[in-house]
Write an enzyme that holds these catalytic residues in place. Structure first.
Site, mmCIF file in Angstrom:
data_model
loop_
_atom_site.group_PDB
_atom_site.id
_atom_site.type_symbol
_atom_site.label_atom_id
_atom_site.label_comp_id
_atom_site.label_asym_id
_atom_site.label_seq_id
_atom_site.Cartn_x
_atom_site.Cartn_y
_atom_site.Cartn_z
ATOM 1 N N CYS A 135 -64.455 15.148 20.137
ATOM 2 C CA CYS A 135 -63.297 15.712 19.424
ATOM 3 C C CYS A 135 -62.114 14.750 19.472
ATOM 4 O O CYS A 135 -61.409 14.671 20.481
ATOM 5 C CB CYS A 135 -62.907 17.063 20.036
ATOM 6 S SG CYS A 135 -61.439 17.781 19.275
ATOM 7 N N CYS A 138 -58.669 16.333 19.866
ATOM 8 C CA CYS A 138 -58.354 16.717 21.253
ATOM 9 C C CYS A 138 -58.031 15.489 22.094
ATOM 10 O O CYS A 138 -57.080 15.491 22.867
ATOM 11 C CB CYS A 138 -59.546 17.422 21.903
ATOM 12 S SG CYS A 138 -60.402 18.601 20.858
ATOM 13 N N ASP A 139 -58.841 14.448 21.983
ATOM 14 C CA ASP A 139 -58.819 13.400 23.008
ATOM 15 C C ASP A 139 -58.243 12.052 22.575
ATOM 16 O O ASP A 139 -57.871 11.252 23.435
ATOM 17 C CB ASP A 139 -60.247 13.203 23.546
ATOM 18 C CG ASP A 139 -60.737 14.460 24.253
ATOM 19 O OD1 ASP A 139 -59.889 15.180 24.799
ATOM 20 O OD2 ASP A 139 -61.949 14.727 24.243
#
Ligand code: NAP
Length: 322
Positions: A135, A138-139
């Site tokens: 992701c 997200c990261d």
């Protein structure tokens, strides 16, 4: 009504399921959360989560999920740690089966999520959370300022990740196994127009390099057999997701990829059964959007159950599953 009938059974304990259980229980519904044998969903695979509102210093994914489940229990939801093995939506109240038990419910919220597909490399597993991620949204911010980020895949997710990473890294390299993208034309055009994004065609990642953090990828060209090392600080795998919908096949309308088809945000093809989170939303896939869908599903379930109890709503039950 019989004692063993729950008002709402929530299946799945990621952000969507926990939020649905919190709202349903706080709304006065007798609520059962079937959390799975390994509860918590995809955030259990994540390290620090920096984009969930309310945690300015970030929070570890597993801790966030423990807290959400605890909040559902505190709100009054019963939680069991078991897998759902089958449902019967041709009777009412609906039937939900786990390995050893059978439960009945006036309403069901399906929040079983979707799992990222992985390349299946040993180095991918070893460096997960150390530069390898499923992701980018997200990261990738954890690698802000990187010289290069690699995105693997040629679909809409890969293009979305590449565009997102391009705002954070000096350069983004997309590695795709064919010489044509699967992504929608609009996403392709945006990616091709971005000067920071380059493409390595007809190529697969053979190994992700690095000891305790990602330093690069070794890719092989499928047409020429040549290999090259691409230095990078992070690798985002975007080769698709698999929704966890097998037990609903034949009962709920699914699309060609297996996602639950919804209308009005969370309503499924069976009245009284609602879907929340990655099990139906293949576009946004964020913890916070899943939680939002969980909230909507619970509010709709409460309204439905109230209608049933008042005799205003008469559930239309499908004949049988297949
Ligand atoms: P997808 O469309 O299934 O694309 C997966 C990509 O990964 C494909 O390019 C595929 O290559 C490649 N791939 C699959 N297995 C691979 C492997 N083992 N090794 C290397 N490459 C592999 O998945 P997605 O991009 O996650 O999208 C899923 C659905 O969500 C789609 O319907 C998409 O339109 C939708 N979506 C929409 C948006 C948006 O509208 N903004 C954003 C994200 C997702 P091939 O092309 O060769 O098969």
């Amino acid at each position: 009504m019989e004692q063993d009938v729950y008002d709402v059974i929530v299946i799945g304990s990621g952000p969507a399921g926990c939020t649905a259980a919190i709202y349903a229980a706080r709304g006065g519904m007798r609520t059962l959360l079937i959390a799975g044998v390994t509860p918590g969903g995809q955030l259990m695979l994540t390290t620090i989560v920096e984009n969930f509102p309310g945690f300015p210093d970030g929070i570890m994914g597993p801790e966030l999920m423990d807290r959400m489940r605890e909040q559902a229990e505190r709100a009054g939801a019963e939680v069991i740690y078991d897998e759902v093995t089958g449902v019967d939506l041709s009777t009412y109240p609906f039937v939900v089966r786990t390995g050893g038990q059978e439960f009945r419910a006036l309403s069901i919220v399906v929040a079983t999520g979707a799992a990222s597909k992985w390349l299946g490399l040993e180095s991918e597993r070893r460096l997960m959370g150390r530069g390898v991620s499923g992701c980018a949204t997200c990261d990738a911010p954890l690698f802000r300022g990187a010289k290069n980020m690699v995105v693997v895949g040629g679909g809409d997710s890969a293009m979305e990740y590449a565009l997102f990473c391009a705002n954070l890294a000096e350069k983004v390299t997309v590695v795709h196994r064919r010489d044509k993208l699967r992504a929608s034309r609009a996403m392709q055009e945006r990616a091709f127009a971005n000067p920071k994004i380059t493409f390595v065609w007809d190529s697969v990642v053979e190994e992700i390099l690095g000891e305790d953090r990602v330093t690069g990828v070794r890719v092989r060209n499928l047409k020429t057999g040549e290999t090259q090392v691409i230095p990078c600080e992070a690798v985002f795998i975007a080769i698709g997701h698999a929704p966890a919908t097998e037990v609903f096949r034949g009962w709920l309308e699914l699309d060609e990829e297996g996602y639950i088809v919804t209308h009005d945000y969370v309503k499924t093809s069976v009245e009284g059964v609602f879907a929340a989170g990655d099990v139906h939303d293949k576009k946004y896939r964020q913890a916070v959007t899943a939680a939002g869908f969980g909230c909507i599903a619970a509010l709709e379930a409460i309204r439905f159950v109230e209608g049933v109890k008042l005799g205003i709503v008469k559930p239309r039950i499908p004949a049988s599953g297949s």
